[in-house]
Every structure is written in C-alpha cells, then in structure tokens.
Design a protein around this motif. Structure first.
Motif, PDB file in Angstrom:
ATOM      1  N   ILE A 178       0.825  -1.191   0.000  1.00  9.80           N
ATOM      2  CA  ILE A 178       0.000   0.000   0.000  1.00  9.80           C
ATOM      3  C   ILE A 178       0.871   1.259   0.000  1.00  9.80           C
ATOM      4  CG2 ILE A 178      -1.641   1.325   1.428  1.00  9.80           C
ATOM      5  CD1 ILE A 178      -2.911  -1.104   0.070  1.00  9.80           C
ATOM      6  N   GLY A 179       0.379   2.311  -0.646  1.00 10.60           N
ATOM      7  CA  GLY A 179       1.069   3.603  -0.569  1.00 10.60           C
ATOM      8  C   GLY A 179       1.184   4.361  -1.875  1.00 10.60           C
ATOM      9  N   GLY A 180       0.968   3.700  -3.011  1.00 13.47           N
ATOM     10  CA  GLY A 180       1.086   4.385  -4.290  1.00 13.47           C
ATOM     11  C   GLY A 180       2.488   4.937  -4.501  1.00 13.47           C
ATOM     12  N   LEU A 181       2.587   6.154  -5.023  1.00 14.57           N
ATOM     13  CA  LEU A 181       3.900   6.745  -5.279  1.00 14.57           C
ATOM     14  C   LEU A 181       4.621   7.128  -3.998  1.00 14.57           C
ATOM     15  CD1 LEU A 181       3.502   8.985  -8.454  1.00 14.57           C
ATOM     16  CD2 LEU A 181       4.360   6.662  -8.258  1.00 14.57           C
ATOM     17  N   VAL A 182       3.896   7.252  -2.900  1.00 20.15           N
ATOM     18  CA  VAL A 182       4.573   7.495  -1.629  1.00 20.15           C
ATOM     19  C   VAL A 182       5.399   6.264  -1.256  1.00 20.15           C
ATOM     20  CG1 VAL A 182       4.235   7.995   0.824  1.00 20.15           C
ATOM     21  CG2 VAL A 182       2.794   9.093  -0.868  1.00 20.15           C
ATOM     22  N   ARG A 183       4.911   5.083  -1.633  1.00 24.52           N
ATOM     23  CA  ARG A 183       5.632   3.830  -1.374  1.00 24.52           C
ATOM     24  C   ARG A 183       6.700   3.588  -2.429  1.00 24.52           C
ATOM     25  NH1 ARG A 183       5.934   0.058   2.733  1.00 24.52           N
ATOM     26  NH2 ARG A 183       3.671   0.212   3.015  1.00 24.52           N
ATOM     27  N   TYR A 184       6.309   3.641  -3.695  1.00 28.51           N
ATOM     28  CA  TYR A 184       7.219   3.293  -4.781  1.00 28.51           C
ATOM     29  C   TYR A 184       7.440   4.480  -5.723  1.00 28.51           C
ATOM     30  CZ  TYR A 184       6.812  -1.605  -3.385  1.00 28.51           C
ATOM     31  OH  TYR A 184       6.864  -2.790  -2.691  1.00 28.51           O
ATOM     32  N   GLY A 185       7.847   5.604  -5.168  1.00 28.32           N
ATOM     33  CA  GLY A 185       8.146   6.777  -5.966  1.00 28.32           C
ATOM     34  C   GLY A 185       8.959   7.778  -5.168  1.00 28.32           C
ATOM     35  N   ILE A 186       8.499   8.084  -3.965  1.00 31.27           N
ATOM     36  CA  ILE A 186       9.241   8.985  -3.082  1.00 31.27           C
ATOM     37  C   ILE A 186      10.408   8.216  -2.469  1.00 31.27           C
ATOM     38  CG2 ILE A 186       9.122  10.420  -1.023  1.00 31.27           C
ATOM     39  CD1 ILE A 186       7.455  11.494  -3.310  1.00 31.27           C
ATOM     40  N   PRO A 187      11.632   8.700  -2.611  1.00 30.51           N
ATOM     41  CA  PRO A 187      12.778   7.960  -2.046  1.00 30.51           C
ATOM     42  C   PRO A 187      12.690   7.810  -0.534  1.00 30.51           C
ATOM     43  CG  PRO A 187      13.530   9.621  -3.616  1.00 30.51           C
ATOM     44  CD  PRO A 187      12.073   9.886  -3.378  1.00 30.51           C
ATOM     45  N   ASP A 188      13.290   6.742  -0.027  1.00 25.37           N
ATOM     46  CA  ASP A 188      13.285   6.475   1.414  1.00 25.37           C
ATOM     47  C   ASP A 188      14.017   7.546   2.192  1.00 25.37           C
ATOM     48  OD1 ASP A 188      12.374   3.326   1.990  1.00 25.37           O
ATOM     49  OD2 ASP A 188      13.024   3.745  -0.043  1.00 25.37           O
ATOM     50  N   PHE A 189      14.995   8.216   1.550  1.00 26.11           N
ATOM     51  CA  PHE A 189      15.724   9.240   2.296  1.00 26.11           C
ATOM     52  C   PHE A 189      14.873  10.489   2.520  1.00 26.11           C
ATOM     53  CE2 PHE A 189      17.307   9.506  -2.165  1.00 26.11           C
ATOM     54  CZ  PHE A 189      16.916  10.796  -2.498  1.00 26.11           C
ATOM     55  N   LYS A 190      13.708  10.563   1.863  1.00 31.16           N
ATOM     56  CA  LYS A 190      12.768  11.638   2.134  1.00 31.16           C
ATOM     57  C   LYS A 190      11.621  11.179   3.032  1.00 31.16           C
ATOM     58  CE  LYS A 190      11.570  14.309  -1.341  1.00 31.16           C
ATOM     59  NZ  LYS A 190      11.181  14.737  -2.707  1.00 31.16           N
TER      60      LYS A 190
END
Length: 502
Positions: A178-190
């Motif tokens: 779950i998470g959309g681009l927050v999961r698979y788009g926004i880098p983990d360092f952010k």
C-alpha cells in the motif's frame, strides 16, 4: 497566541540534516528528529496576524495558528487534535509537502515565514510517541460497501474518511504494498516506508480492508466491481509519463524516472529481484547508476529524486537539465504574496552534488553499435516574450549545439493522465481535455456510482492536494450513499466531531 513577540525574538530554523558524506552512504531519512524545545520556539514565531492567510494557502485548510499556539504551550494532545481534524496524514505532509501554507504566511511578507511543515511533523511524531494516535472504530455500520481503487494519499484519505462514516471500505492496490507513489516513488531518504506501515496498522484496526496485488480491471472486472460494491472511488493517480519523441529514444539507458525510483525503493525494502506488480521482471532490466554519467531531463521534484538516488548509487557524474529558463532566486513580482512564488529551489539532493542547467533542449540520444546510450546532443535556448500574445517562446541559440557524455538518461517531465486502457474504458468513463476522468464535483459524469479523486481527476499535483481530494470525494460518496453527509472535508469541530451515521 503563545508569545506575542516571538516573531521578533526568534529566527526561522529548519530541522538539522545529516552531513552529505554520511547520508550518501545510506537511504535513511536526511532530517534529524525534531526536538520539543526547537518546535516550541518555532511555534512561537506565529504572529497575531489578524487574518491567517496560511489557512487559504493550505489545500486542507489546516488550523495553523491554533496548533502553533498549542505547541508553544506544550499541549501536544490539543495540538494533535487540531491537526488531525483536517489532515489525515501529517506524517506525509510534514516530510514531502512543499508547504504552500508557508508561502502564504503573513510573517513571510518581510521575514522568513513560520516553519509550519516542521511543526506539523513535530506534532504527529510526538503524538505517536505519546500514544495519542489510537484507532477510532466507528460505533455503527451503514451496511454499505465502498471500493477505493488506488492506495496513494488520496485513496488512503478517502478510505479513512469513509470508514469513519460507518461504511465498509476495501482499498484495492495492484502493487504488492500500500502507498502508491509514496511507497514506490518517493525515495526512502525523504520518507521512510515504516511511516506508511505505522499508519496502515491504525487504519486496519479501525476496520479498513487492504487488498494488494489486485489489478482492478484484470483480476476484478469492471462489472464485478460495480456489482460487489455500492460505490466505487477511483484514486489510481496520473500514471502515464510524458515521453520525448526525439531520435535515439530506443537506446538502452533511456528510462522514465519513476521506473528508476520504484526499483530503488524495492531494493531498500529488501526485494531481491526487481519485479513489477504482476511479479514479472522489468522489461528494461535492473537500473543502476553506479560509475555512469547520469543526465536527468526535467527540473522538478521527481528529477531531484533521481539526482539524490544516483548520488547514492555512486554515479560518475550527475547532470540535471531543464527546458525552461532559470527561475529568480527570490520571490518574483509576477507571483506576489500570498501566491505560491515562482523562484529557484535547491533540494537536499542538489546539495549532495549535481550540475544544474536551464534553457536546455535535448536534440538527440546518441548510442553505440550495441544499442547502448553514450551521449546526448543538446542545445541552448533563448526565451523571449511574444509582444502580441505575451507568451514565452523559445529559440535555439545558434552555434550552441554540443554533445555531453551520458550512460543513463532519466525522463522526469511529469505525467499526462491516468491509464485509460482497461478499467477506465471498461467503465465507459468520460475524460476531460487533458485525459483525466471527467467528473461533476467528484462524481463521474457518465456513471453515478463511480467517483474519482486525486491526480486521476485533477492531474498531477501535490500530496496535500491528494489528501484534500480524498477527503472531499469521501464526503461526496457518503452523501450519494446516505442522502446526506456528516463528514467534514475541511475543518472538523473539535468540540463535537461527528464521523459516523447514527
């Protein structure tokens, strides 16, 4: 207000960041955790401005002066209650929102604005630390079932709101998490992905059902979806990337930015083989920037994320080029307060090392005999305002054409519209002139049972707009199902909040 003279006594201070040398070696969040004392001091800078324009600057209508006052008084329970009344996920907005509220801060007219985003993050992290974030289980159920398709911030916000109204909500996601681009788009360092999991646990305890690995339109057909649920809310985002039609586009090494970013997020998550949502290996293989000349085409946030990720891979060089002219360093007269200012922004990724260039057009991708990208042919642009139309027009600068080394090119030019093939066409939905789902408010113009929110309805936008869209659409769905709605899309009364139909 907490301290009438606070804006005169204290300077704006943002969270401390880990050193560049340290953070380039990992994917942990760049910013250090907020401290109570610094949060209180920053909240004290909120002035008695009379008319808080920050309300209007925030798409969610966050009640900013009031939660600042509560933070100054160290009343974390009240601060969290105020913030949560309008914002479902301040842990997201406190990390990745560009903070349009700060651009509208009255203090920002002639001083650095209040650090609102930092204070939001402080409140929600303190609330989790103190155990204030607890599942709110609806007292009654309406017997209505709602499907939310797409689990980005818009879908998650809508699912939360509809569940609180007493409906049974199923959130469907074609990816494995779950998470959309927050999961698979926004880098983990952010944004560390444990932040999403933490919120999911609360929502599951409240009764929201999450189904992952479900490609709606394939695994569940359009007619099945409509038969199984009383209403359907589409929040699948704007997923068709803007491509470039220039010579050499077919060479190996030219990729869409989101393919690169999603792969890296999966590596950090510990997924050994890089797969798409159907468990099939990516057709372009594994993308690594290690020891390569990287060029990012596009000057926005997605391009910046490619810069930061490439640096962590150990790229030989990282260059970011943008078609438009360089923005002004300070707020321009064309975007006066309290509007969102058109100005130069330098991200933490840029600080880590990147050559940035503006007014550059890519003419051609150049490759070798094996089909591998080796260079870009680029040209400088001269932008001039057309005296008749007032529009900016570009003209190539004569003699400026040249090639630069490039082993990896990432296309970060934004997104066009949602994927229309499959589900949306099967539902026989109408589209607007930009290819987004056409709605009357949030209700589809061609099927009253279908609703849409977020990027698939309004186009590519901010996380704070996604949450706002989800809340607004949830209210529309609730009203459609029940004839009225007690859900508040904007500010909810803290003294007598009503969520579920009794």
């Amino acid at each position: 207000m907490g301290k009438p003279t606070g804006f005169l006594e204290f300077e704006r201070e943002l969270p401390k960041k880990r050193s560049v040398d340290e953070r380039l070696k990992d994917y942990r969040e760049i910013e250090t955790a907020p401290t109570d004392s610094n949060s209180k001091q920053q909240a004290a800078r909120c002035m008695d401005c009379g008319i808080p324009f920050c309300h209007n600057g925030c798409p969610l209508g966050n009640i900013i002066p009031e939660f600042n006052d509560a933070v100054y008084d160290e009343n974390w329970g009240l601060a969290y209650e105020i913030l949560a009344s309008t914002n479902n996920f301040p842990e997201f907005t406190g990390r990745i929102c560009p903070a349009p509220c700060e651009a509208s801060c009255v203090l920002g007219i002639n001083k650095p604005p209040v650090a609102i985003e930092y204070i939001e993050k402080s409140i929600i992290e303190k609330a989790f630390e103190l155990g204030l974030v607890k599942p709110r289980i609806p007292k009654t159920r309406t017997g209505k079932r709602v499907a939310v398709v797409g689990s980005g911030p818009a879908g998650m916000a809508a699912a939360y709101q509809l569940n609180q109204a007493g409906h049974s909500v199923v959130l469907l996601e074609r990816a494995d998490k779950i998470g959309g681009l927050v999961r698979y788009g926004i880098p983990d360092f952010k944004l560390d992905k444990g932040i999403i999991d933490r919120r999911m646990a609360v929502m599951e305890a409240e009764g929201v059902e999450f189904r992952t690995g479900v490609n709606v339109g394939v695994d569940i057909k359009a007619d099945e979806l409509q038969n199984e649920f009383d209403a359907v809310l589409l929040t699948m985002g704007s997923t068709v990337p803007r491509d470039v039609k220039i010579a050499g586009r077919q060479f190996k090494g030219v990729h869409f930015a989101m393919e690169f970013l999603s792969q890296q997020n999966k590596r950090v998550a510990g997924i050994d083989r890089v797969m798409d949502h159907r468990g099939v290996a990516y057709p372009n293989g594994e993308i690594l920037a290690t020891d390569k000349h990287v060029v990012v085409i596009g000057g926005g946030d997605t391009g910046s994320d490619c810069v930061g990720t490439s640096g962590r891979h150990g790229a030989k060089s990282v260059t970011q080029i943008e078609l438009m002219p360089i923005p002004p360093k300070d707020r321009d007269a064309s975007t006066p307060w309290p509007n969102w200012p058109m100005m130069l922004r330098t991200s933490t990724s840029h600080e880590e090392g990147c050559d940035r260039h503006w007014s550059i057009n890519t003419k051609e991708f150049i490759g070798d005999e094996n089909g591998n990208l080796t260079a870009l042919k680029i040209v400088d642009l001269d932008w001039q305002k057309d005296p008749e139309t007032g529009r900016m027009q570009m003209k190539e600068v004569e003699g400026s054409e040249r090639t630069i080394p490039c082993d990896l090119a990432f296309l970060a030019a934004g997104f066009l519209h949602p994927q229309q093939e499959g589900l949306l066409n099967d539902l026989e939905l109408e589209f607007d002139e930009r290819g987004n789902i056409k709605t009357n408010g949030y209700q589809s113009t061609s099927n009253e049972k279908i609703f849409a929110a977020g990027d698939c309805r309004r186009g590519q936008s901010l996380v704070v707009w996604a949450i706002s869209e989800g809340r607004e659409a949830a209210r529309s769905v609730d009203e459609y199902l029940m004839g009225e709605s007690f859900l508040e899309a904007k500010a909810v009364s803290m003294l007598n909040p009503v969520f579920a139909h009794a």
